[in-house]
Scaffold this motif. Structure first.
Motif, PDB file in Angstrom:
ATOM      1  N   THR A  47      30.578  53.885  28.996  1.00 29.08           N
ATOM      2  CA  THR A  47      30.928  52.602  29.615  1.00 29.08           C
ATOM      3  C   THR A  47      31.896  52.792  30.775  1.00 29.08           C
ATOM      4  O   THR A  47      31.916  51.993  31.712  1.00 29.08           O
TER       5      THR A  47
ATOM      6  N   CYS B  56      31.489  34.994  39.081  1.00 27.90           N
ATOM      7  CA  CYS B  56      30.894  36.130  39.792  1.00 27.90           C
ATOM      8  C   CYS B  56      29.653  35.707  40.571  1.00 27.90           C
ATOM      9  O   CYS B  56      29.369  36.248  41.650  1.00 27.90           O
TER      10      CYS B  56
ATOM     11  N   GLY C 141      26.696  46.042  29.094  1.00 22.25           N
ATOM     12  CA  GLY C 141      27.552  44.977  28.586  1.00 22.25           C
ATOM     13  C   GLY C 141      27.435  44.838  27.081  1.00 22.25           C
ATOM     14  O   GLY C 141      28.439  44.631  26.374  1.00 22.25           O
TER      15      GLY C 141
ATOM     16  N   ALA D  63      32.222  35.195  34.310  1.00 22.70           N
ATOM     17  CA  ALA D  63      30.802  35.482  34.511  1.00 22.70           C
ATOM     18  C   ALA D  63      30.173  34.469  35.458  1.00 22.70           C
ATOM     19  O   ALA D  63      29.373  34.818  36.336  1.00 22.70           O
TER      20      ALA D  63
ATOM     21  N   LEU E  26      41.577  38.855  31.714  1.00 26.27           N
ATOM     22  CA  LEU E  26      40.493  38.589  30.764  1.00 26.27           C
ATOM     23  C   LEU E  26      40.818  38.992  29.329  1.00 26.27           C
ATOM     24  O   LEU E  26      40.334  38.358  28.391  1.00 26.27           O
TER      25      LEU E  26
ATOM     26  N   ALA F 163      36.778  34.908  30.173  1.00 28.42           N
ATOM     27  CA  ALA F 163      35.615  35.786  30.355  1.00 28.42           C
ATOM     28  C   ALA F 163      34.364  34.973  30.670  1.00 28.42           C
ATOM     29  O   ALA F 163      33.518  35.398  31.472  1.00 28.42           O
TER      30      ALA F 163
ATOM     31  N   ASN G  73      28.233  41.883  38.198  1.00 29.54           N
ATOM     32  CA  ASN G  73      29.317  41.587  37.267  1.00 29.54           C
ATOM     33  C   ASN G  73      28.933  40.484  36.289  1.00 29.54           C
ATOM     34  O   ASN G  73      29.312  40.524  35.114  1.00 29.54           O
TER      35      ASN G  73
ATOM     36  N   ILE H 171      26.826  42.120  33.538  1.00 27.12           N
ATOM     37  CA  ILE H 171      27.607  42.945  32.611  1.00 27.12           C
ATOM     38  C   ILE H 171      28.415  42.069  31.662  1.00 27.12           C
ATOM     39  O   ILE H 171      28.335  42.196  30.432  1.00 27.12           O
ATOM     40  N   TYR H 172      29.201  41.158  32.234  1.00 23.77           N
ATOM     41  CA  TYR H 172      30.101  40.357  31.406  1.00 23.77           C
ATOM     42  C   TYR H 172      29.359  39.225  30.700  1.00 23.77           C
ATOM     43  O   TYR H 172      29.768  38.805  29.614  1.00 23.77           O
TER      44      TYR H 172
ATOM     45  N   ILE I 178      42.008  42.852  36.155  1.00 25.92           N
ATOM     46  CA  ILE I 178      40.880  42.480  35.295  1.00 25.92           C
ATOM     47  C   ILE I 178      41.332  42.453  33.839  1.00 25.92           C
ATOM     48  O   ILE I 178      41.081  41.483  33.107  1.00 25.92           O
TER      49      ILE I 178
ATOM     50  N   MET J 100      28.161  40.681  27.566  1.00 26.49           N
ATOM     51  CA  MET J 100      29.253  40.808  26.609  1.00 26.49           C
ATOM     52  C   MET J 100      29.555  39.484  25.925  1.00 26.49           C
ATOM     53  O   MET J 100      29.891  39.438  24.733  1.00 26.49           O
ATOM     54  N   ILE J 101      29.421  38.385  26.656  1.00 28.62           N
ATOM     55  CA  ILE J 101      29.741  37.066  26.112  1.00 28.62           C
ATOM     56  C   ILE J 101      28.621  36.526  25.230  1.00 28.62           C
ATOM     57  O   ILE J 101      28.858  35.966  24.153  1.00 28.62           O
TER      58      ILE J 101
END
Length: 396
Positions: free
Chosen positions: A312, A68, A222, A65, A29, A61, A339, A342-343, A25, A346-347
Motif C-alpha cells: 500500500t 476529490c 483501497g 472522496a 482524515l 473521509a 483519489n 482509492i478512498y 492527510i 476504503m469507505i
C-alpha cells in the motif's frame, strides 16, 4: 498540444510544503481516532451516540472522496497555489473550531468541511509536483510524500492519545498544523491556471486518463488498506491475543511497511516501467493478504500486515504517476478521480466486507477471494505490458 509544464527551481521551504503534505492527510482524515471514545463519553446522553461518533470519525473521509471529484476543475481554473492556500486556511479554521463547539452535529459539520479541504490540499499538491518538478524529481517527491506521512503517523497517534487523555478538545488542535504550512505554500511559484497548460479536463477525460486497469487497481488497493486495518487485529484476536498493546502491533506493522514501500518507490521507478511496477505492487499487496489468511500464528499475521503495508505504501505514488503520464493537459481531474477511487473503496467496502465474508464462508476465504482479484489484475497488467504498443497510456 499542451504547453510544457513550468520547471521552476524550488527552494527547501516550498519543497517541504509539497512532500510534507502527507502529514496533513493523516491529520485531517485519521488523527481523531484515539479521541473518539472520549468524545462518545462526553455526549453519552444523546440518542444514537454510537452512530454519531462513527460519523465524526468517518465524515471527513467521506467528503474527502467527494471533494476529490470536485477539486480537479477548481485547480484547473484557479491554479494549484490558490486552491492549496485556500484549503489550508479552511482546514485550519474548520478543524480547530470543533474544540470550541459543544454540539456533536456541528462537530460533524466541521469534519465534513475538513474532508473537502483535505481533498483540495492533496490534489493541488499533486498537480504542483507535476508542474514544478522534472520526471526524476517528481518520482522522488511522490515517494517522499508517502513516506513522510507514514512515518509521522507512527508518532502522531500516541501524541493524539496523550492530548485526548488531557481533554478530548485538545485533539482538534492538531489541525493547527495547516497554518504552519501556509507560509511554505505561499512560497510556491504562482502557476498559471489549467488553460495555460492545456484544456481543462472533464470527467470523461479523467476516466480516460485513469483507464480501466489502473482504476481497478486503485479500487483494489483501497480495499486492501481497509482489509489490513480490519482483519489484522481480527485474526490476532482469533488467536487468543487479548492484550491491547499486542493487538496494536498489526496496524503498527502496516504503517511501518507503508513507510518502507513509499521510500522504495524512489529507486524502483528508475528500474521498472510503471506497468510492471504496478503489477509488482499488486503482487505484494495480495501476498500480504494471503499470508494473513493462511496464518495461524501471531508472527504470521504481523508478517502479512507488514507485507501488505509495504504494497500500500508503494501503490499510491505509482498510481499518481500513471495518471500524470496519461494526461495530455492538466492532470488535476484525473488525480482527483484516482483519489476518489482509492478512498471511496476504503469507505464503501466496509458495507460489504462482513456480508461477503458470510457469503464465502469465513473471513479467511474472503481474503483469499481478494487475493484472486489481485492476481487477476496483475496478470492483466502484465499482458497489457507485453502486448500493447499504444504510447502514452497510463500503464506503459
Amino acid at each position: 498540444m499542451a504547453a510544457a509544464p513550468v520547471r521552476a527551481p524550488l527552494k527547501l521551504a516550498p519543497y517541504i510544503s509539497l512532500v510534507g503534505a502527507g502529514v496533513l492527510i493523516f491529520t485531517g482524515l485519521f488523527s481523531l481516532a484515539p479521541s473518539l471514545p472520549a468524545l462518545r463519553q462526553h455526549f453519552i446522553a444523546l440518542p444514537n451516540i454510537d452512530v454519531l461518533v462513527q460519523i465524526v470519525g468517518a465524515g471527513a473521509a467521506f467528503t474527502f472522496a467527494i471533494g476529490c471529484l470536485l477539486s480537479g476543475r477548481l485547480i484547473e481554473r484557479a491554479g494549484y497555489r490558490s486552491i492549496y492556500v485556500g484549503s489550508l486556511l479552511t482546514m485550519g479554521v474548520a478543524g480547530t473550531s470543533a474544540a470550541l463547539i459543544d454540539n456533536i452535529y456541528l462537530i460533524i459539520l466541521t469534519r465534513a468541511i475538513v474532508g473537502f479541504a483535505v481533498a483540495g490540499i492533496v490534489n493541488s499538491v499533486l498537480v504542483a509536483i507535476n508542474r514544478l518538478l522534472n520526471e526524476q524529481a517528481e518520482a522522488r517527491a511522490l515517494g517522499l510524500q508517502g513516506a513522510i506521512g507514514s512515518v509521522m503517523a507512527i508518532g502522531l497517534f500516541p501524541i493524539m492519545g496523550f492530548l485526548t487523555s488531557v481533554d478530548w478538545r485538545l485533539a482538534f488542535s492538531a489541525h493547527l498544523i495547516a497554518f504552519l504550512f501556509l507560509p511554505l505554500a505561499l512560497m510556491l511559484p504562482v502557476a498559471a491556471s489549467g488553460e495555460e497548460h492545456g484544456e481543462p479536463g472533464d470527467f470523461a477525460s479523467a476516466v480516460r486518463n485513469v483507464g480501466a486497469l489502473v482504476g481497478a487497481s486503485a479500487v483494489f488497493s483501497g480495499i486492501v488498506i481497509f482489509a489490513l486495518a480490519m482483519f489484522g487485529p481480527l485474526f490476532v484476536l482469533s488467536l487468543g491475543v487479548t492484550d491491547p498493546q499486542m493487538q496494536s502491533l498489526p496496524p503498527t506493522a502496516t504503517v511501518i511497511g507503508s513507510a518502507l514501500g513509499s521510500w522504495l518507490t524512489i529507486p524502483l521507478r528508475a528500474r521498472f516501467t510503471l506497468s510492471r511496477l504496478l503489477a509488482l505492487t499488486l503482487f505484494v499487496e495480495f501476498m500480504g493478504l494471503a499470508v494473513i489468511a493462511l496464518s495461524f500464528s501471531f508472527p504470521g499475521v504481523i508478517a502479512g500486515t507488514l507485507l501488505g503495508g509495504l504494497g500500500t505504501g508503494l501503490v499510491a505514488p505509482i498510481l499518481y504517476a500513471c495518471v500524470i503520464k496519461a494526461s495530455t493537459g492538466n492532470p488535476a481531474s484525473g488525480l482527483g478521480l484516482m483519489n476518489a477511487l482509492i478512498y471511496g473503496a476504503m469507505i464503501l467496502f466496509p458495507l460489504v466486507a462482513m456480508p461477503l465474508a458470510q457469503l464465502v464462508g469465513s473471513p479467511r476465504l474472503m481474503l483469499m477471494t481478494l487475493v484472486g482479484c489481485g492476481l487477476l489484475l496483475m496478470i492483466l497488467l502484465l499482458l497489457r505490458t507485453w502486448h500493447s504498443g499504444l504510447p502514452g497510456r497510463p500503464v506503459e
